[in-house]
Design a protein around this motif. Structure first.
Motif, PDB file in Angstrom:
ATOM      1  N   LEU A 103       0.816  -1.025   0.179  1.00  0.00           N
ATOM      2  CA  LEU A 103      -0.124  -0.067  -0.061  1.00  0.00           C
ATOM      3  C   LEU A 103       0.729   1.150  -0.091  1.00  0.00           C
ATOM      4  O   LEU A 103       0.840   2.279  -0.630  1.00  0.00           O
ATOM      5  N   GLU A 104       1.863   1.377   0.734  1.00  0.00           N
ATOM      6  CA  GLU A 104       2.961   2.507   0.559  1.00  0.00           C
ATOM      7  C   GLU A 104       3.473   2.699  -0.628  1.00  0.00           C
ATOM      8  O   GLU A 104       3.595   3.687  -1.152  1.00  0.00           O
ATOM      9  N   ALA A 105       3.594   1.472  -1.436  1.00  0.00           N
ATOM     10  CA  ALA A 105       4.196   1.652  -2.707  1.00  0.00           C
ATOM     11  C   ALA A 105       3.016   2.240  -3.689  1.00  0.00           C
ATOM     12  O   ALA A 105       3.320   3.041  -4.487  1.00  0.00           O
ATOM     13  N   LEU A 106       1.952   1.855  -3.449  1.00  0.00           N
ATOM     14  CA  LEU A 106       0.733   2.363  -4.346  1.00  0.00           C
ATOM     15  C   LEU A 106       0.589   3.703  -4.077  1.00  0.00           C
ATOM     16  O   LEU A 106       0.337   4.587  -5.035  1.00  0.00           O
ATOM     17  N   ILE A 107       0.829   4.050  -2.628  1.00  0.00           N
ATOM     18  CA  ILE A 107       0.298   5.464  -2.359  1.00  0.00           C
ATOM     19  C   ILE A 107       1.395   6.438  -3.144  1.00  0.00           C
ATOM     20  O   ILE A 107       1.189   7.484  -3.591  1.00  0.00           O
ATOM     21  N   ALA A 108       2.796   6.124  -2.792  1.00  0.00           N
ATOM     22  CA  ALA A 108       3.682   6.907  -3.197  1.00  0.00           C
ATOM     23  C   ALA A 108       3.787   7.009  -4.882  1.00  0.00           C
ATOM     24  O   ALA A 108       4.117   7.946  -5.227  1.00  0.00           O
ATOM     25  N   TRP A 109       3.473   5.832  -5.542  1.00  0.00           N
ATOM     26  CA  TRP A 109       3.377   5.933  -7.066  1.00  0.00           C
ATOM     27  C   TRP A 109       2.439   6.787  -7.233  1.00  0.00           C
ATOM     28  O   TRP A 109       2.565   7.689  -8.533  1.00  0.00           O
ATOM     29  N   ALA A 110       1.124   6.813  -6.854  1.00  0.00           N
ATOM     30  CA  ALA A 110      -0.127   7.662  -7.015  1.00  0.00           C
ATOM     31  C   ALA A 110       0.373   8.979  -7.103  1.00  0.00           C
ATOM     32  O   ALA A 110      -0.213   9.987  -7.723  1.00  0.00           O
ATOM     33  N   GLU A 111       0.997   9.507  -5.801  1.00  0.00           N
ATOM     34  CA  GLU A 111       1.461  10.792  -5.594  1.00  0.00           C
ATOM     35  C   GLU A 111       2.466  11.423  -6.790  1.00  0.00           C
ATOM     36  O   GLU A 111       2.175  12.236  -7.202  1.00  0.00           O
ATOM     37  N   ASP A 113       2.486  10.167  -9.586  1.00  0.00           N
ATOM     38  CA  ASP A 113       1.514  10.138 -10.808  1.00  0.00           C
ATOM     39  C   ASP A 113       0.628  11.338 -10.649  1.00  0.00           C
ATOM     40  O   ASP A 113       0.016  11.642 -11.981  1.00  0.00           O
ATOM     41  N   GLY A 114       0.737  12.094  -9.871  1.00  0.00           N
ATOM     42  CA  GLY A 114      -0.258  13.384  -9.760  1.00  0.00           C
ATOM     43  C   GLY A 114      -1.571  13.124  -9.585  1.00  0.00           C
ATOM     44  O   GLY A 114      -2.433  13.946  -9.773  1.00  0.00           O
ATOM     45  N   SER A 115      -2.008  11.838  -9.107  1.00  0.00           N
ATOM     46  CA  SER A 115      -3.522  11.655  -8.620  1.00  0.00           C
ATOM     47  C   SER A 115      -3.949  12.473  -7.506  1.00  0.00           C
ATOM     48  O   SER A 115      -3.032  12.726  -6.398  1.00  0.00           O
ATOM     49  N   HIS A 116      -5.020  12.840  -7.500  1.00  0.00           N
ATOM     50  CA  HIS A 116      -5.678  13.505  -6.449  1.00  0.00           C
ATOM     51  C   HIS A 116      -6.265  13.028  -5.340  1.00  0.00           C
ATOM     52  O   HIS A 116      -6.459  13.428  -4.174  1.00  0.00           O
ATOM     53  N   LYS A 117      -6.544  11.608  -5.842  1.00  0.00           N
ATOM     54  CA  LYS A 117      -7.215  10.848  -4.653  1.00  0.00           C
ATOM     55  C   LYS A 117      -7.129   9.377  -4.868  1.00  0.00           C
ATOM     56  O   LYS A 117      -7.025   8.890  -6.226  1.00  0.00           O
ATOM     57  N   MET A 118      -7.033   8.482  -3.937  1.00  0.00           N
ATOM     58  CA  MET A 118      -7.312   6.894  -3.983  1.00  0.00           C
ATOM     59  C   MET A 118      -8.510   6.494  -3.525  1.00  0.00           C
ATOM     60  O   MET A 118      -8.935   7.324  -2.596  1.00  0.00           O
ATOM     61  N   GLU A 119      -9.225   5.556  -4.021  1.00  0.00           N
ATOM     62  CA  GLU A 119     -10.418   5.147  -3.510  1.00  0.00           C
ATOM     63  C   GLU A 119     -10.601   3.495  -3.937  1.00  0.00           C
ATOM     64  O   GLU A 119      -9.563   2.824  -4.515  1.00  0.00           O
ATOM     65  N   LEU A 120     -11.201   2.885  -2.826  1.00  0.00           N
ATOM     66  CA  LEU A 120     -11.400   1.540  -2.800  1.00  0.00           C
ATOM     67  C   LEU A 120     -12.568   0.989  -2.248  1.00  0.00           C
ATOM     68  O   LEU A 120     -13.424   1.914  -1.799  1.00  0.00           O
ATOM     69  N   TYR A 121     -13.056  -0.300  -2.582  1.00  0.00           N
ATOM     70  CA  TYR A 121     -14.390  -0.891  -2.148  1.00  0.00           C
ATOM     71  C   TYR A 121     -13.808  -1.903  -1.313  1.00  0.00           C
ATOM     72  O   TYR A 121     -13.023  -2.832  -1.686  1.00  0.00           O
ATOM     73  N   VAL A 122     -14.449  -1.967  -0.098  1.00  0.00           N
ATOM     74  CA  VAL A 122     -14.024  -3.316   0.956  1.00  0.00           C
ATOM     75  C   VAL A 122     -15.416  -3.656   1.529  1.00  0.00           C
ATOM     76  O   VAL A 122     -16.025  -3.119   1.811  1.00  0.00           O
ATOM     77  N   TRP A 123     -15.475  -5.044   1.685  1.00  0.00           N
ATOM     78  CA  TRP A 123     -16.468  -5.588   2.245  1.00  0.00           C
ATOM     79  C   TRP A 123     -16.644  -5.303   3.891  1.00  0.00           C
ATOM     80  O   TRP A 123     -15.506  -5.110   4.531  1.00  0.00           O
ATOM     81  N   PRO A 124     -17.717  -4.753   4.331  1.00  0.00           N
ATOM     82  CA  PRO A 124     -17.609  -4.378   5.773  1.00  0.00           C
ATOM     83  C   PRO A 124     -17.310  -5.319   6.741  1.00  0.00           C
ATOM     84  O   PRO A 124     -16.769  -5.185   7.875  1.00  0.00           O
ATOM     85  N   HIS A 125     -17.330  -6.908   6.630  1.00  0.00           N
ATOM     86  CA  HIS A 125     -16.690  -7.774   7.600  1.00  0.00           C
ATOM     87  C   HIS A 125     -15.059  -7.863   7.324  1.00  0.00           C
ATOM     88  O   HIS A 125     -14.422  -8.851   8.061  1.00  0.00           O
ATOM     89  N   ASN A 126     -14.520  -7.089   6.417  1.00  0.00           N
ATOM     90  CA  ASN A 126     -13.084  -7.598   6.071  1.00  0.00           C
ATOM     91  C   ASN A 126     -12.296  -6.550   6.951  1.00  0.00           C
ATOM     92  O   ASN A 126     -11.683  -5.447   6.803  1.00  0.00           O
ATOM     93  N   TYR A 133      -6.204  -0.056   5.819  1.00  0.00           N
ATOM     94  CA  TYR A 133      -6.609   1.324   5.149  1.00  0.00           C
ATOM     95  C   TYR A 133      -6.658   2.437   6.142  1.00  0.00           C
ATOM     96  O   TYR A 133      -6.210   3.496   5.587  1.00  0.00           O
ATOM     97  N   GLU A 134      -7.215   2.123   7.018  1.00  0.00           N
ATOM     98  CA  GLU A 134      -7.090   3.260   8.050  1.00  0.00           C
ATOM     99  C   GLU A 134      -6.094   3.569   8.687  1.00  0.00           C
ATOM    100  O   GLU A 134      -5.670   4.894   8.991  1.00  0.00           O
ATOM    101  N   LYS A 135      -5.043   2.846   8.774  1.00  0.00           N
ATOM    102  CA  LYS A 135      -3.874   3.012   9.194  1.00  0.00           C
ATOM    103  C   LYS A 135      -2.947   3.992   8.258  1.00  0.00           C
ATOM    104  O   LYS A 135      -2.272   4.789   8.833  1.00  0.00           O
ATOM    105  N   PHE A 136      -3.392   3.684   7.039  1.00  0.00           N
ATOM    106  CA  PHE A 136      -2.744   4.632   5.942  1.00  0.00           C
ATOM    107  C   PHE A 136      -3.453   5.959   5.826  1.00  0.00           C
ATOM    108  O   PHE A 136      -3.246   6.830   4.880  1.00  0.00           O
TER     109      PHE A 136
END
Ligand SMILES: CC(C)(COP(=O)(O)OP(=O)(O)OC[C@H]1O[C@@H](n2cnc3c(N)ncnc32)[C@H](O)[C@@H]1OP(=O)(O)O)[C@@H](O)C(=O)NCCC(=O)NCCS
Length: 169
Positions: A103-111, A113-126, A133-136
């Protein structure tokens, strides 16, 4: 993170040649039927063809975790107006810091890349994924009630999480 000092795995950006290994991880995690959207049966050739087609597109990237020469986890960004992410790690390799490193690698890459935002979909039981994700710094932005039909006929809720970029320094 102290546990990374004796790590037996590494994280790097994927190449096209890695996609077969990425699929193997995806298929094994999908077969658990509880963590990610995918469920068996998954058409391997069709899925790989789609991934290969998208591989070099702008704003798309995949990172892999490798242990003993084998891919044991992966995380990807696909461009959907914001940087949408997905990730999966083989069960025996969870809880060792790989998800954090991917996740750290993805966030650094997206930054970069000039992305303004990351988004994801997660099951409530996960719980593990939501905690990661909250840790980051991802925040819960939406809740989709009875949204995704599973192959056993159940209809599951889904949480949408987002992270504004760049992260505050
Ligand atoms: C979710 C997933 C990517 C997390 O990766 P991981 O390598 O296990 O995570 P890490 O070891 O880096 O742990 C990161 C944080 O996640 C949380 N976490 C990890 N395992 C957890 C568990 N079993 N229960 C609760 N929280 C957990 C903790 O907050 C942890 O931080 P800490 O170690 O500082 O306490 C991994 O469990 C996985 O691939 N699961 C199956 C597929 C999946 O759920 N993908 C996401 C779909 S949205």
């Amino acid at each position: 993170m102290s546990r990374t000092s004796d790590r037996s795995w590494t994280v790097r950006q994927a190449t096209l040649e890695d996609l077969d290994g990425v699929f193997d991880v995806y298929a094994e995690v999908a077969a658990e039927r509880v963590h990610i959207g995918g469920e068996p049966p998954i058409d391997r050739d069709a899925r790989l063809a789609k991934w290969r087609e998208h591989f070099d597109r702008p704003h798309h990237v995949t990172f892999v975790a490798v242990a003993d020469g084998r891919i044991v986890g992966s995380a990807s960004i696909t461009w959907a107006g914001a940087s949408e992410i997905g990730m999966a790690i083989l069960s025996e390799w969870r809880g060792k810091g790989i998800g954090s490193a991917l996740l750290e690698a993805l966030i650094a890459w997206a930054e970069r890349d000039g992305s303004h935002k990351m988004e994801l979909y997660v099951w409530p039981h996960n719980d593990a994924a939501i905690a990661l994700y909250e840790k980051f710094g991802f925040e819960r932005e939406g809740y989709l009630k009875r949204h995704y039909r599973r192959r056993n006929g159940e209809i599951w809720d889904c949480i949408i999480m987002g992270l504004q970029l760049p992260r505050p320094t």
